[in-house]
Scaffold this active site. Structure first.
Site, PDB file in Angstrom:
ATOM      1  N   SER A  67       0.678  -1.181  -0.105  1.00 50.28           N
ATOM      2  CA  SER A  67      -0.168   0.272   0.144  1.00 50.28           C
ATOM      3  C   SER A  67       0.829   1.370   0.051  1.00 50.28           C
ATOM      4  CB  SER A  67      -0.804  -0.002   1.146  1.00 50.28           C
ATOM      5  OG  SER A  67      -1.536   1.300   1.545  1.00 50.28           O
ATOM      6  N   TYR A 118      -2.008  -1.296  11.039  1.00 52.58           N
ATOM      7  CA  TYR A 118      -2.246  -1.657   9.551  1.00 52.58           C
ATOM      8  C   TYR A 118      -1.072  -1.305   8.724  1.00 52.58           C
ATOM      9  CZ  TYR A 118      -3.637  -1.640   4.763  1.00 52.58           C
ATOM     10  OH  TYR A 118      -3.836  -1.452   3.483  1.00 52.58           O
ATOM     11  N   LYS A 127       1.983  -3.827   6.469  1.00 56.49           N
ATOM     12  CA  LYS A 127       2.563  -3.642   5.387  1.00 56.49           C
ATOM     13  C   LYS A 127       3.991  -3.318   5.056  1.00 56.49           C
ATOM     14  CE  LYS A 127      -1.365  -4.546   3.194  1.00 56.49           C
ATOM     15  NZ  LYS A 127      -1.611  -5.952   2.660  1.00 56.49           N
TER      16      LYS A 127
HETATM   17  C1  UD1 Z   1      -6.468   3.949   3.896  1.00 52.70           C
HETATM   18  C2  UD1 Z   1      -5.295   3.770   3.918  1.00 52.70           C
HETATM   19  C3  UD1 Z   1      -4.688   2.562   2.749  1.00 52.70           C
HETATM   20  C4  UD1 Z   1      -5.316   1.461   2.942  1.00 52.70           C
HETATM   21  C5  UD1 Z   1      -6.970   1.615   2.624  1.00 52.70           C
HETATM   22  C6  UD1 Z   1      -7.525   0.605   3.027  1.00 52.70           C
HETATM   23  C7  UD1 Z   1      -3.523   5.212   5.079  1.00 52.70           C
HETATM   24  C8  UD1 Z   1      -2.828   6.568   4.912  1.00 52.70           C
HETATM   25  N1  UD1 Z   1      -4.416   4.766   4.009  1.00 52.70           N
HETATM   26  O1  UD1 Z   1      -6.646   4.835   2.615  1.00 52.70           O
HETATM   27  O2  UD1 Z   1      -3.383   2.369   2.999  1.00 52.70           O
HETATM   28  O3  UD1 Z   1      -5.101   0.445   1.720  1.00 52.70           O
HETATM   29  O4  UD1 Z   1      -7.182   2.616   3.715  1.00 52.70           O
HETATM   30  O5  UD1 Z   1      -8.675   0.471   3.792  1.00 52.70           O
HETATM   31  O6  UD1 Z   1      -3.632   4.428   6.073  1.00 52.70           O
HETATM   32  N2  UD1 Z   1     -12.938  10.118   3.994  1.00 52.70           N
HETATM   33  C9  UD1 Z   1     -14.122  11.010   4.176  1.00 52.70           C
HETATM   34  N3  UD1 Z   1     -15.057  10.644   4.744  1.00 52.70           N
HETATM   35  C10 UD1 Z   1     -15.249   9.180   4.800  1.00 52.70           C
HETATM   36  C11 UD1 Z   1     -14.112   8.262   4.430  1.00 52.70           C
HETATM   37  C12 UD1 Z   1     -13.191   8.765   3.816  1.00 52.70           C
HETATM   38  O7  UD1 Z   1     -14.051  12.008   4.214  1.00 52.70           O
HETATM   39  O8  UD1 Z   1     -16.509   8.770   5.215  1.00 52.70           O
HETATM   40  C13 UD1 Z   1     -11.556  10.863   3.197  1.00 52.70           C
HETATM   41  C14 UD1 Z   1     -10.466  10.361   3.924  1.00 52.70           C
HETATM   42  O9  UD1 Z   1     -10.318  11.215   5.024  1.00 52.70           O
HETATM   43  C15 UD1 Z   1      -9.363  10.562   2.916  1.00 52.70           C
HETATM   44  C16 UD1 Z   1     -10.099   9.865   1.700  1.00 52.70           C
HETATM   45  O10 UD1 Z   1     -11.603  10.313   1.866  1.00 52.70           O
HETATM   46  O11 UD1 Z   1      -8.987  11.669   2.771  1.00 52.70           O
HETATM   47  C17 UD1 Z   1      -9.933   8.371   1.238  1.00 52.70           C
HETATM   48  O12 UD1 Z   1     -10.175   7.923   2.667  1.00 52.70           O
HETATM   49  P1  UD1 Z   1     -10.221   6.058   2.595  1.00 52.70           P
HETATM   50  O13 UD1 Z   1     -11.165   5.667   1.275  1.00 52.70           O
HETATM   51  O14 UD1 Z   1     -10.600   5.698   3.862  1.00 52.70           O
HETATM   52  O15 UD1 Z   1      -8.654   5.827   2.223  1.00 52.70           O
HETATM   53  P2  UD1 Z   1      -7.241   6.085   2.860  1.00 52.70           P
HETATM   54  O16 UD1 Z   1      -7.300   6.561   4.296  1.00 52.70           O
HETATM   55  O17 UD1 Z   1      -6.613   6.973   1.950  1.00 52.70           O
END
Ligand code: UD1
Length: 345
Positions: free
Chosen positions: A131, A156, A160
């Site tokens: 990741s 987590y 990785k």
């Molecule tokens: C995270 C992990 C990634 C992992 C993935 C799997 C980190 C930095 N990244 O990705 O390695 O493979 O999860 O689950 O640890 N968001 C919102 N509202 C929501 C959900 C998400 O605003 O309800 C935003 C988050 O703040 C982020 C973006 O959407 O900025 C993407 O979030 P998400 O899909 O959870 O992925 P990551 O956190 O980037």
């Protein structure tokens, strides 16, 4: 190159989100696939979805890879495994903070067991699901494979980082060649809408949260922070369609099995090289589906990095990989999948 029809690939986590799309891509590219997945975070009905797309019934062992006998069973029944793609792992960042021991035991023990059998049975290729979280919060963008790794933000993420090291160390002086694939943000679903992302637990990732909100499974969703120093204040990520990601696994495998990889281990970033903010992703969803999304701005989520997106030049040059889908396709396919799965079809 040997006839691919004869090449059998073991996919661990084959009924999971990325695993199932990769199984489809492998079958479509002439490989025979067997899977091991205990269904801890996915539904066995995914096997029917794979059948609907490919016409192939995939053999799945519903076993836990933390049990040392699991690999013994599989390898005693299949002496001819040419490659392994290892997805099986827990992946909820928040849960890993609550239950770190579970994450280290589950993600690392299963990996070590599979690697031991890969060596013992002289499997040609080993592909590890890593990741972009291994880069932590990088100083410069885009991130390429030489960008220094930073302290991971969660247990987590550490599984990785440690997983990558374990793969390199265990396979270093063997004939098993490996690839570490660093995914950016996988999203979307198969265009047939037969398979997609269907977490058994509450969705945490942005795109399923969006589609669950739009279909009414949630009243509203939250954007985690609008006070980051980005163009609209929300976080930036690199969203990659799951089918593009799946195909990169097939190419990485073929690269090793055809004898083109001369090093013990190669690392590839898999993103589309385009950073989108959370608000831009929401706008793309609203544009593509014509639906209004009920969202509010909430506080920052602990552990989130501000911005990360990829330089995938290496995968393009070495593997000849090119992403075919953009954010609109991600939104369209994720929405079609959400509608289908919510209707219980
Ligand atoms: C995270 C992990 C990634 C992992 C993935 C799997 C980190 C930095 N990244 O990705 O390695 O493979 O999860 O689950 O640890 N968001 C919102 N509202 C929501 C959900 C998400 O605003 O309800 C935003 C988050 O703040 C982020 C973006 O959407 O900025 C993407 O979030 P998400 O899909 O959870 O992925 P990551 O956190 O980037």
């Amino acid at each position: 190159m040997a006839d691919k029809m004869k090449q059998k690939i073991l996919v661990t986590g084959g009924i999971g989100y990325i695993g199932s799309h990769t199984v489809v891509d492998l079958i479509e590219n002439g490989f025979e696939v067997i899977s091991v997945d205990n269904g801890i975070n996915s539904d066995f009905s995914v096997l029917e979805g794979i059948y609907s797309i490919t016409g192939k019934k995939v053999l799945n062992y519903p076993l836990d890879l933390c049990d040392p006998d699991t690999c013994k069973t599989i390898f005693s029944e299949h002496k001819d495994i040419a490659g392994i793609i290892h997805f099986a792992a827990l992946k909820a960042v928040g849960e890993s903070v609550q239950k770190p021991a579970l994450y280290f035991k589950n993600n690392l023990l299963s990996l070590i067991h599979v690697l031991e059998y890969a060596v013992m049975h002289k499997v040609g290729a080993f592909i590890f699901s890593s990741s972009c979280t291994v880069y932590g919060e990088p100083d410069h963008m885009p991130v390429n494979e030489d960008t220094p790794l930073r302290e991971a933000e969660s247990p987590y993420g550490r599984t990785k980082q440690m997983g990558e090291q374990i793969v390199k160390d265990i396979l270093a002086h063997t004939n098993v060649k490996s690839t570490l694939l660093r995914y950016f943000n996988p999203a979307g679903a198969h265009p047939s809408a037969y398979i997609g992302e269907s977490p058994l637990n509450t969705a945490q990732n942005l795109v399923p949260v969006i589609t669950e909100t739009a279909i009414g499974k949630r009243d509203k969703m939250r954007v985690f922070g609008n006070d980051y120093p980005t163009r609209d204040g929300s976080c930036i990520r690199d969203y990659i369609h799951v089918c593009d990601l799946a195909h990169a696994h097939t190419l990485a495998l073929e690269y090793i099995l055809s004898g083109r990889q001369h090093t013990s281990c190669e690392v590839f970033n898999l993103g589309i090289g385009q950073g989108l903010t959370v608000l831009e992703v929401i706008q793309a969803f609203e544009k593509v589906t014509g639906r209004h999304l009920n969202y509010e701005i909430g506080p920052r989520r602990p552990g989130d990095v501000m911005a990360i997106y990829s330089d995938y030049k290496k995968a393009a040059e070495v593997l000849n990989w090119k992403p075919k889908y953009g954010v609109d396709d991600i939104m369209h396919t994720a929405w079609e999948w959400e509608k289908r799965r919510s209707a219980g079809v």
